[in-house]
Design an enzyme around this catalytic site. Structure first.
Site, short mmCIF file in Angstrom:
data_model
loop_
_atom_site.label_atom_id
_atom_site.label_comp_id
_atom_site.label_asym_id
_atom_site.label_seq_id
_atom_site.Cartn_x
_atom_site.Cartn_y
_atom_site.Cartn_z
N GLU A 284 -40.40 23.51 31.74
CA GLU A 284 -40.81 24.52 30.76
C GLU A 284 -41.97 25.36 31.28
O GLU A 284 -42.15 26.51 30.86
CB GLU A 284 -41.20 23.82 29.45
N HIS A 305 -26.62 3.86 43.07
CA HIS A 305 -25.21 3.49 42.94
C HIS A 305 -24.39 4.55 42.20
O HIS A 305 -23.20 4.36 41.96
CB HIS A 305 -25.10 2.14 42.23
N LYS A 419 -32.27 29.12 19.69
CA LYS A 419 -32.67 28.94 18.30
C LYS A 419 -32.19 30.10 17.44
O LYS A 419 -31.67 29.90 16.33
CB LYS A 419 -34.18 28.82 18.20
#
Length: 445
Positions: A284, A305, A419
């Site tokens: 951010e 793995h 948003k």
């Protein structure tokens, strides 16, 4: 100070002249941060926080935490992003990822309001069924959608379980000191409040009441946590060349060499949420204006793995920053077995910490041989003082690194796009025209 940046495994990947070119920028950047004259300087309150935090509020946090520990079997922490990642990271770092199964009478701590998943919230409510609960809702505005929805639902649950007076005694609000929907509600209902400082952004807020109340509830020593942060601040203040600026310089040199993905690696599962906090902090802060290093994280040897093949032989665009723990908090030895059915008697009586150390060394050698540079950040052990140092170390390095990239490390303009789209699609008043545009766009996909 327990933090040390080790760069000896970067030989062949970067040169001294490349480092020197970046180091020239550091004195000016350090002054910009110190004098608060750079982009986003209104959000640099965290820089001096280890020295000038509100002692009276700090004591109130400890008192509230003790009250929660005595009267509740579970604490629900409602928040998203910086309003929960730091606290959860600290609890798992200091206690265990299995904290809720190991509390031995202390409250279990659950973090909600960080997604829109009904399944997830329903699971937490089921776990807490029949338990006495307290709530810490964290939001500067009180209108962050994920946490606001969760708090609305939790208030409804509380209303069916407790009287108004009992609810007032169990809800703790961390929000703006003077304004906002949540502050207004807290004042109206009489909830105890703590302040989200105006000059500290969410991802830098773990050492404020945002993180400190949940951390204190788990039984951690928040005085030692702040002492650790202060210890690193003193080191940073005294020396322009320090571990934080060294980390910032190295990662920016690697970026210029085409290494635009950073894997933060730990060999301790208890650091998984710490790496999640780090990802928000750096993603951010730096990811804007078409710039930045993409932050990713892995826990070794587990992720060897699943992702080891790519790290070893995939695109050569990544580097690894390894968080290396010097001491085990607790340890287990490999037992001797007479039959040696698994062929492991050659490591009988070895501690798992030592096995982990050899896994680290073997992995580091393999990955550097494969073209993935390894930078090591050593810390001593998992305790409060060390965690305070690590938090401050990464915050300072993030600010320095962001200014080296010539971006504002303290804003996040890009997070608003989704948003607005979501509000429109949900039918929020004032978004009618945008909703029609989005629905038309979706129909043509």
């Amino acid at each position: 100070m327990s933090i040390k940046v080790v760069d000896k495994y970067l030989k062949g990947f970067i040169s001294q002249s490349e480092l020197d070119a970046e180091w020239k920028k550091i004195p000016e950047i350090v002054e910009v941060i110190k004098n608060k004259t750079g982009a986003g300087n209104d959000f640099l309150g965290w820089v001096d926080l280890p020295e000038n935090y509100d002692r009276k509020e700090f004591e109130a946090i400890k008192k509230a935490a003790e009250k929660i520990r005595k009267q509740s079997e579970a604490l629900l922490v409602i928040g998203i992003g910086g309003s929960y990642l730091g606290a959860r990271a600290a609890i798992e770092f200091l206690k265990s990822p299995y904290y809720n199964q190991m509390t031995k009478g202390a409250p279990e701590i659950y973090f909600i309001g960080n997604s829109f998943s009904g399944d997830d919230l329903a699971d937490v409510l089921a776990i807490c069924e029949g338990k006495d609960i307290s709530v810490n809702v964290i939001s500067k505005s009180g209108t962050t959608t994920e946490s606001a929805i969760a708090f609305r639902i939790i208030r409804d649950v509380l209303s069916k379980k407790y009287s108004a007076e009992e609810i007032r005694d169990r809800v703790y609000v961390t929000t703006d000191k003077a304004r906002g929907a949540l502050k207004g509600l807290a004042d109206k209902e009489g909830y105890e409040t703590f302040v989200v400082p105006d000059d500290i952004g969410g991802r830098f807020s773990v050492l404020t009441p945002v993180g400190l109340l949940p951390i204190a509830v788990c039984g951690a020593n928040i005085d030692a946590l702040m002492d650790g942060a202060l210890s690193f601040k003193k080191e940073y203040d005294a020396n322009v060349v320090n571990e934080a600026t060294k980390y910032a310089v190295i990662r920016n040199v690697l970026l210029k060499k085409g290494k635009d993905v950073e894997l933060l690696c730990s060999y301790e599962p208890a650091l998984r949420m710490f790496t999640e906090w780090w990802k928000q902090l750096y993603g951010e802060s730096e990811g804007k204006d078409g710039k930045g290093i993409f932050p990713a994280s892995v826990i070794f040897s587990t992720d060897l793995h699943s992702l080891g093949q790519y790290i070893q032989d995939g695109q050569r665009k990544l580097f690894e920053t390894v968080l290396k723990q010097g001491e085990a908090n607790l340890d287990v030895k490999v037992p001797f077995n007479e039959a040696d059915f698994d062929g492991l008697n050659y490591i009988a009586d070895e501690t798992l910490h030592n096995v982990n150390e050899k896994a680290y060394l073997g992995t580091m050698l393999a990955h550097t041989d494969g073209g993935a540079p390894n930078l090591i950040i050593e810390y001593t052990k998992r305790d409060e003082k060390t965690l305070g140092e690590l938090i401050y170390f990464f915050c300072i390095a993030c600010a320095v690194s962001g200014y080296m990239l010539e971006v504002n490390p303290f804003n996040q303009p890009g997070v608003e796009s989704y948003k607005k789209n979501m509000f429109a699609l949900l039918g929020k008043p004032g978004y009618e025209e945008m909703k029609a545009e989005l629905l038309d766009k979706l129909s043509k996909q």
